[in-house]
Design a protein around this motif. Structure first.
Motif, mmCIF file in Angstrom:
data_model
loop_
_atom_site.group_PDB
_atom_site.id
_atom_site.type_symbol
_atom_site.label_atom_id
_atom_site.label_comp_id
_atom_site.label_asym_id
_atom_site.label_seq_id
_atom_site.Cartn_x
_atom_site.Cartn_y
_atom_site.Cartn_z
ATOM 1 N N ALA A 76 13.291 6.754 -0.593
ATOM 2 C CA ALA A 76 12.397 6.658 0.526
ATOM 3 C C ALA A 76 12.048 5.460 0.605
ATOM 4 O O ALA A 76 11.719 4.474 1.567
ATOM 5 C CB ALA A 76 11.097 7.157 -0.551
ATOM 6 N N CYS A 77 12.495 4.254 -0.286
ATOM 7 C CA CYS A 77 12.573 2.926 -1.073
ATOM 8 C C CYS A 77 13.240 2.227 0.579
ATOM 9 O O CYS A 77 12.886 1.141 0.429
ATOM 10 C CB CYS A 77 12.106 2.272 -2.204
ATOM 11 N N ILE A 78 14.219 2.409 0.169
ATOM 12 C CA ILE A 78 15.807 1.475 0.945
ATOM 13 C C ILE A 78 15.607 1.190 2.342
ATOM 14 O O ILE A 78 15.657 0.190 2.777
ATOM 15 C CB ILE A 78 16.415 2.430 0.487
ATOM 16 N N LYS A 92 11.003 -0.116 -5.177
ATOM 17 C CA LYS A 92 9.792 -1.867 -5.401
ATOM 18 C C LYS A 92 8.826 -1.276 -6.223
ATOM 19 O O LYS A 92 7.666 -2.283 -6.835
ATOM 20 C CB LYS A 92 9.474 -1.569 -4.021
ATOM 21 N N CYS A 93 9.180 0.207 -6.954
ATOM 22 C CA CYS A 93 7.473 0.317 -8.371
ATOM 23 C C CYS A 93 8.781 0.599 -9.259
ATOM 24 O O CYS A 93 9.627 1.445 -8.990
ATOM 25 C CB CYS A 93 7.033 1.099 -7.637
ATOM 26 N N ARG A 94 8.239 0.448 -10.617
ATOM 27 C CA ARG A 94 9.171 1.019 -11.114
ATOM 28 C C ARG A 94 9.068 1.915 -11.935
ATOM 29 O O ARG A 94 7.950 2.786 -11.754
ATOM 30 C CB ARG A 94 7.674 0.458 -13.058
ATOM 31 N N GLY A 112 0.443 -1.169 -0.114
ATOM 32 C CA GLY A 112 -0.116 0.652 -0.337
ATOM 33 C C GLY A 112 0.754 1.305 -0.027
ATOM 34 O O GLY A 112 -0.148 2.109 0.269
ATOM 35 N N CYS A 113 1.656 0.742 0.166
ATOM 36 C CA CYS A 113 2.901 2.302 -0.582
ATOM 37 C C CYS A 113 2.859 4.071 -1.072
ATOM 38 O O CYS A 113 2.861 2.862 -1.914
ATOM 39 C CB CYS A 113 4.337 1.818 0.077
ATOM 40 N N LYS A 114 2.455 4.666 -0.633
ATOM 41 C CA LYS A 114 3.089 6.072 -1.425
ATOM 42 C C LYS A 114 3.869 7.110 -0.998
ATOM 43 O O LYS A 114 3.729 7.715 -0.960
ATOM 44 C CB LYS A 114 1.547 6.678 -1.782
ATOM 45 N N LYS A 115 4.890 6.363 -0.531
ATOM 46 C CA LYS A 115 5.857 7.062 -0.068
ATOM 47 C C LYS A 115 6.611 8.002 -0.712
ATOM 48 O O LYS A 115 7.627 9.167 -0.766
ATOM 49 C CB LYS A 115 7.237 6.206 1.003
ATOM 50 N N CYS A 116 6.694 7.601 -2.238
ATOM 51 C CA CYS A 116 7.785 8.632 -3.426
ATOM 52 C C CYS A 116 6.824 8.550 -4.199
ATOM 53 O O CYS A 116 5.784 7.747 -4.955
ATOM 54 C CB CYS A 116 8.999 7.417 -3.488
ATOM 55 N N LYS A 117 7.103 9.682 -5.171
ATOM 56 C CA LYS A 117 6.292 9.492 -6.588
ATOM 57 C C LYS A 117 5.424 8.142 -7.470
ATOM 58 O O LYS A 117 5.068 8.063 -8.170
ATOM 59 C CB LYS A 117 6.398 10.626 -7.172
ATOM 60 N N LEU A 118 6.511 7.323 -7.603
ATOM 61 C CA LEU A 118 6.937 6.243 -8.206
ATOM 62 C C LEU A 118 5.070 5.413 -7.894
ATOM 63 O O LEU A 118 5.115 4.453 -8.745
ATOM 64 C CB LEU A 118 8.149 4.950 -8.027
ATOM 65 N N TYR A 119 4.902 5.664 -7.143
ATOM 66 C CA TYR A 119 3.542 4.565 -6.789
ATOM 67 C C TYR A 119 2.464 4.997 -7.582
ATOM 68 O O TYR A 119 1.759 4.409 -8.331
ATOM 69 C CB TYR A 119 2.383 5.156 -5.513
ATOM 70 N N LYS A 120 2.501 6.098 -8.279
ATOM 71 C CA LYS A 120 1.249 6.242 -9.531
ATOM 72 C C LYS A 120 2.004 5.731 -10.838
ATOM 73 O O LYS A 120 0.190 5.179 -11.278
ATOM 74 C CB LYS A 120 1.197 7.657 -9.730
HETATM 75 FE FE1 SF4 Z 1 7.396 3.044 -1.563
HETATM 76 FE FE2 SF4 Z 1 9.176 1.826 -2.587
HETATM 77 FE FE3 SF4 Z 1 7.042 2.155 -4.107
HETATM 78 FE FE4 SF4 Z 1 8.496 4.802 -3.834
HETATM 79 S S1 SF4 Z 1 8.865 2.668 -4.951
HETATM 80 S S2 SF4 Z 1 5.608 3.940 -3.671
HETATM 81 S S3 SF4 Z 1 8.641 3.251 -1.589
HETATM 82 S S4 SF4 Z 1 7.453 0.990 -2.143
#
Ligand code: SF4
Ligand code: URA
Length: 189
Positions: A100-102, A84-86, A13-21
């Motif tokens: 954010a992800c490490i 973890k997100c592309r 459910g992570c939205k800690k960085c913009k990659l979640y979008k």
């Molecule tokens: Fe969260 Fe990592 Fe995805 Fe960023 S890349 S939204 S920190 S899981």
């Protein structure tokens, strides 16, 4: 202390960085929860994002061959990424995204407790081993941090693009096997 499954559920459910979008799926990483060897890449590509599984595209197929070439299966080891997100269009992850992800990767390492970490490419090596490391110069060199042996090698995508990287990549995998055997021998003394 959380379990790996709990960390995974949280990251989904992570939205800690913009990659979640832009993600289709979070790619947490997968393999043996008690693996002796962990492989760390950069971030999911197109296929990984589609399936939610790390290293299953062309680079992943090369990685699988190399892993099997030194006598392991993907089920015996663990594979994860720095992010973890592309990233859009497979660009490199940006500093704020990696930052954010490490922590998730650090959780994974803490829980899995590998004896060996193989950093696939510059992004992983700079984050895990040394920020000043240069992959062409420093690949294949061991270092040991907190009782974990670490080695950088080329990213399999780079090997796919440049046949000259094939041999050193394979040499590094053989070093991983030797180190693994050596550590096993020590344990059994
Ligand atoms: Fe969260 Fe990592 Fe995805 Fe960023 S890349 S939204 S920190 S899981
Ligand atoms: N490249 C990476 O760094 N990681 C993957 O999971 C796939 C391709």
């Amino acid at each position: 202390m959380y379990t790996l499954e709990e960390v995974k559920a949280f990251v989904y459910g992570c939205k800690k960085c913009k990659l979640y979008k832009g993600r289709t799926n979070v790619v947490f990483g997968q393999g043996n929860k008690n693996a002796d060897i962990m492989f760390i890449g950069e971030g999911p590509g197109y296929y990984e994002d589609q399936e939610g599984v790390a290293f299953i595209g062309p680079a992943g197929q090369l990685l699988t061959k190399a892993i099997e070439g030194i006598g392991f299966t993907r089920d015996e080891i663990y594979i994860a990424n720095i992010v973890k997100c592309r990233p859009p269009n497979n660009r490199n992850p940006e500093i704020d995204e990696m930052k954010a992800c490490i922590p998730y990767l650090r959780w994974q390492v803490k829980l899995i407790k590998p004896k060996i970490i193989v950093c696939l490419g510059k992004i992983a090596a700079n984050n895990i081993i040394d920020a000043n490391l240069r992959i062409t110069r420093d690949r294949g060199k061991w270092c040991c941090k907190k009782d974990v042996w670490m080695i950088p090698t080329f990213h399999p995508s780079a090997v796919l693009r440049d046949v000259l990287k094939k041999r050193p990549f394979w040499e590094d995998f053989k070093k991983v096997k030797e180190k693994y055997e050596g550590l096993k021998d020590e344990e059994n003394k």
